[in-house]
Every structure is written in structure tokens, then in C-alpha cells.
Design a protein around this motif. Structure first.
Motif, PDB file in Angstrom:
ATOM      1  N   UNK B  11      51.137  23.760  13.013  1.00  0.00           N
ATOM      2  CA  UNK B  11      50.575  22.949  11.823  1.00  0.00           C
ATOM      3  C   UNK B  11      49.862  21.647  12.273  1.00  0.00           C
ATOM      4  N   UNK B  12      50.259  21.127  13.149  1.00  0.00           N
ATOM      5  CA  UNK B  12      50.017  19.847  13.297  1.00  0.00           C
ATOM      6  C   UNK B  12      48.524  19.477  13.434  1.00  0.00           C
ATOM      7  N   UNK B  13      47.601  20.503  14.144  1.00  0.00           N
ATOM      8  CA  UNK B  13      46.215  20.268  13.993  1.00  0.00           C
ATOM      9  C   UNK B  13      45.648  20.108  12.697  1.00  0.00           C
ATOM     10  N   UNK B  14      46.254  20.469  11.838  1.00  0.00           N
ATOM     11  CA  UNK B  14      46.052  20.329  10.180  1.00  0.00           C
ATOM     12  C   UNK B  14      46.070  18.912   9.730  1.00  0.00           C
ATOM     13  N   UNK B  15      47.106  18.335  10.429  1.00  0.00           N
ATOM     14  CA  UNK B  15      47.621  16.982   9.985  1.00  0.00           C
ATOM     15  C   UNK B  15      46.545  15.939  10.087  1.00  0.00           C
ATOM     16  N   UNK B  16      45.612  16.338  11.433  1.00  0.00           N
ATOM     17  CA  UNK B  16      44.628  15.852  11.832  1.00  0.00           C
ATOM     18  C   UNK B  16      43.832  15.662  10.865  1.00  0.00           C
ATOM     19  N   UNK B  17      43.507  17.042  10.423  1.00  0.00           N
ATOM     20  CA  UNK B  17      42.406  16.923   9.127  1.00  0.00           C
ATOM     21  C   UNK B  17      42.765  16.319   7.862  1.00  0.00           C
ATOM     22  N   UNK B  18      44.009  16.701   7.677  1.00  0.00           N
ATOM     23  CA  UNK B  18      44.656  16.033   6.400  1.00  0.00           C
ATOM     24  C   UNK B  18      44.321  14.460   6.404  1.00  0.00           C
ATOM     25  N   UNK B  24      46.784  12.036   4.152  1.00  0.00           N
ATOM     26  CA  UNK B  24      47.824  11.177   5.022  1.00  0.00           C
ATOM     27  C   UNK B  24      47.456  10.322   5.624  1.00  0.00           C
ATOM     28  N   UNK B  25      48.334   9.012   5.487  1.00  0.00           N
ATOM     29  CA  UNK B  25      47.603   7.976   6.259  1.00  0.00           C
ATOM     30  C   UNK B  25      47.863   7.926   7.946  1.00  0.00           C
ATOM     31  N   UNK B  26      47.253   7.156   8.591  1.00  0.00           N
ATOM     32  CA  UNK B  26      47.567   6.814   9.899  1.00  0.00           C
ATOM     33  C   UNK B  26      49.110   6.872  10.270  1.00  0.00           C
ATOM     34  N   UNK B  27      49.791   6.050   9.432  1.00  0.00           N
ATOM     35  CA  UNK B  27      51.374   5.820   9.593  1.00  0.00           C
ATOM     36  C   UNK B  27      51.997   7.315   9.622  1.00  0.00           C
ATOM     37  N   UNK B  28      51.830   8.155   8.550  1.00  0.00           N
ATOM     38  CA  UNK B  28      52.369   9.230   8.541  1.00  0.00           C
ATOM     39  C   UNK B  28      51.950  10.359   9.769  1.00  0.00           C
ATOM     40  N   UNK B  29      50.706  10.055   9.926  1.00  0.00           N
ATOM     41  CA  UNK B  29      50.128  10.913  11.088  1.00  0.00           C
ATOM     42  C   UNK B  29      50.944  10.600  12.287  1.00  0.00           C
ATOM     43  N   UNK B  30      51.132   9.442  12.690  1.00  0.00           N
ATOM     44  CA  UNK B  30      51.655   8.996  13.623  1.00  0.00           C
ATOM     45  C   UNK B  30      53.163   9.445  13.768  1.00  0.00           C
ATOM     46  N   UNK B  31      53.724   9.358  12.789  1.00  0.00           N
ATOM     47  CA  UNK B  31      55.180   9.650  12.600  1.00  0.00           C
ATOM     48  C   UNK B  31      55.134  11.128  12.932  1.00  0.00           C
ATOM     49  N   UNK B  32      54.219  12.125  12.274  1.00  0.00           N
ATOM     50  CA  UNK B  32      54.396  13.537  12.571  1.00  0.00           C
ATOM     51  C   UNK B  32      54.082  13.822  14.084  1.00  0.00           C
ATOM     52  N   UNK B  33      53.095  13.024  14.435  1.00  0.00           N
ATOM     53  CA  UNK B  33      52.663  13.167  15.977  1.00  0.00           C
ATOM     54  C   UNK B  33      53.983  12.954  16.927  1.00  0.00           C
ATOM     55  N   UNK B  34      54.679  12.026  16.940  1.00  0.00           N
ATOM     56  CA  UNK B  34      55.654  11.679  17.548  1.00  0.00           C
ATOM     57  C   UNK B  34      56.967  12.957  17.441  1.00  0.00           C
ATOM     58  N   UNK B  35      57.252  13.248  15.894  1.00  0.00           N
ATOM     59  CA  UNK B  35      58.156  14.420  15.919  1.00  0.00           C
ATOM     60  C   UNK B  35      57.685  15.741  16.736  1.00  0.00           C
ATOM     61  N   UNK B  36      56.472  16.039  16.589  1.00  0.00           N
ATOM     62  CA  UNK B  36      55.649  17.278  17.122  1.00  0.00           C
ATOM     63  C   UNK B  36      55.801  17.158  18.785  1.00  0.00           C
TER      64      UNK B  36
END
Lengths: 87, 157
Positions: B11-18, B24-36
Motif C-alpha cells: 500500500x505504501x506507493x499509495x501513501x506517496x500519492x496521498x 497526509x503530511x510529510x511527517x506522517x509519510x516519513x513515519x509510514x516509510x520508516x515502518x514499511x
């Protein structure tokens, strides 16, 4: 009745917004990187090949220019994003 | 791998689009990226909230199979099969989406034909795409990978 309609409309709106990427236009090319214009902002991306040209519409992800998009497809998707309920 | 982390990788590629769309903001994106990337723990509820659109479809599939939405088989079948079927059928936004954009949204299997630093060149159907190797740093030329948008998600076969 009104609440139900509101809920249905909200759900429909949410379904319209799916995972489609926004294309950017290459306005500057240097060795290994490109500057993309998104209309409201400009962003830099890495490129691996010399397959890209200035004026190309491309999709970038994770800072990488991943693929060229035909102009017609790019303009069509940009139009989709500009619709009031899909942004 | 936990089912939550498997879900997030696809699902992460969609986070990029979100993020591109400002949902979603950069902070949330970076947080998800680290988890992924690091397979960190994330609550199912967090994923359900961010990727709620996917769960509309996952629930359909789970209901058909009489299983729960977080059953590993359901999540797997969704990303490896159902997700592409939805795009091909042109459901919801895919109805008006241009072909190239639809193709990018699909989960595909492709061969790595070149590699430079963290970028993989992949080929499928005589087409070329450049993707991030962040989820599969061990992937090498000639390996087959599953790709979603700009990310090689896992090595196959």
C-alpha cells in the motif's frame, strides 16, 4: 433521510479519490537528475537513463523518475485531479 | 512478516500519492516509510484509517471468502489479484483514468534489467520502468520482482 444521503455522497466522494499519481513536466535536465514542474511547485528527481527529454510528462516516486507518460494521458489525469470532488 | 507490514509494503506507493494530494503530511509519510522499510509495528487501526479506500474492496473479498479483513490470505489475494481486477474493470476512479496511469497502479511482475545505486531498471511487456529498491536492497539484475508503482515490493521465484 438527509443524513443517509450525506453519508452516501461522502462515501462516493471518497471512492472517487483513488490511487492515481500526479504527472509532472520535465523543465530541466542534468546528468542523473531532472526538475519537474507540477504547476504549483517544482521538484527534483533522480533519473537513471537518458530516455527522458525536456517537455516530457513523467511520474516520480520516492525521488525517482519512474516512467514517461504520453502527453494526452498526462493532461487527462491532470484534468481528473482538478475536478472539485477529486482533490 | 506480520500481515500489517505486508499490507503496508504493497500500500505504501499509495501513501506517496496521498502525500502528493495533501491527504497526509510529510511527517506522517516519513513515519509510514520508516515502518514499511524497517518492518516496525503499526496498529491495524492506523492502516485502516489511512488506506480506508482499500478496505472497501478488501471487505468485499473477505465477505466472499467468509474470512476476516486481516486474514493473510485475503490481504495477499487483494494485492496480487483483486486489486488489478478492479483497475481492469475500471471501477470508481479507474473508469476515467488513462491507460498508462492504470498500468502504473497495477501490481506487476517484472525482471530487473539494470541497477544503479538505489534504482532498479525493470522490464515488463517490452516496457521500461525505474523503481526504488528500498524494500528489496538485496535484489540484483535478472531477479524477478513484484512492483507496485515506483517500488519493487518483493523478490519472487
Amino acid at each position: 433521510m438527509h443524513a443517509v444521503n450525506h453519508r452516501i455522497i461522502k462515501k462516493l466522494k471518497s471512492l472517487i479519490k483513488m490511487c492515481l499519481a500526479i504527472p509532472g513536466k520535465i523543465i530541466k535536465l542534468e546528468k542523473g537528475k531532472a526538475i519537474l514542474d507540477y504547476g504549483t511547485e517544482k521538484r527534483e528527481g533522480k533519473t537513471m537513463a537518458d530516455d527522458f527529454n525536456i517537455g516530457d510528462y513523467v511520474i516520480m516516486q520516492a525521488g525517482i523518475i519512474i516512467q514517461k507518460i504520453p502527453k494526452d494521458d498526462a493532461l487527462k489525469s491532470l484534468k481528473l485531479f482538478k475536478q472539485p470532488d477529486s482533490t | 512478516m506480520r500481515v500489517e507490514n505486508y499490507f503496508l509494503r504493497y500500500a505504501f506507493p499509495c501513501a506517496f500519492i496521498l502525500k502528493q494530494r495533501g491527504e497526509i503530511n510529510q511527517k506522517k509519510y516519513d513515519w509510514l516509510f520508516d515502518i514499511a522499510v524497517n518492518n516496525k509495528y503499526i496498529k491495524k487501526e492506523e492502516l485502516e484509517k489511512i488506506f480506508f479506500r482499500a478496505f472497501n474492496y478488501i471487505d468485499e473479498l473477505a465477505k466472499e471468502k467468509n474470512k476476516g479483513r486481516w486474514d493473510f490470505e485475503i490481504i495477499k489475494e487483494y494485492f496480487l489479484k483483486r486489486h488489478n481486477e478492479i483497475i481492469e474493470q475500471g471501477r470508481d476512479m479507474y473508469k476515467d483514468a488513462p491507460e498508462t496511469l492504470k498500468e502504473l497502479s497495477k501490481v506487476i511482475e517484472a525482471e530487473i534489467t539494470d541497477k544503479k545505486e538505489d534504482i532498479l531498471e525493470i522490464r515488463f511487456n517490452n516496457k521500461k520502468r525505474f523503481v526504488s529498491n528500498i524494500f528489496v536492497p538485496e535484489a540484483k539484475i535478472k531477479d524477478k520482482v513484484r512492483v507496485h508503482y515506483g517500488f519493487a515490493v518483493e523478490i519472487i521465484g
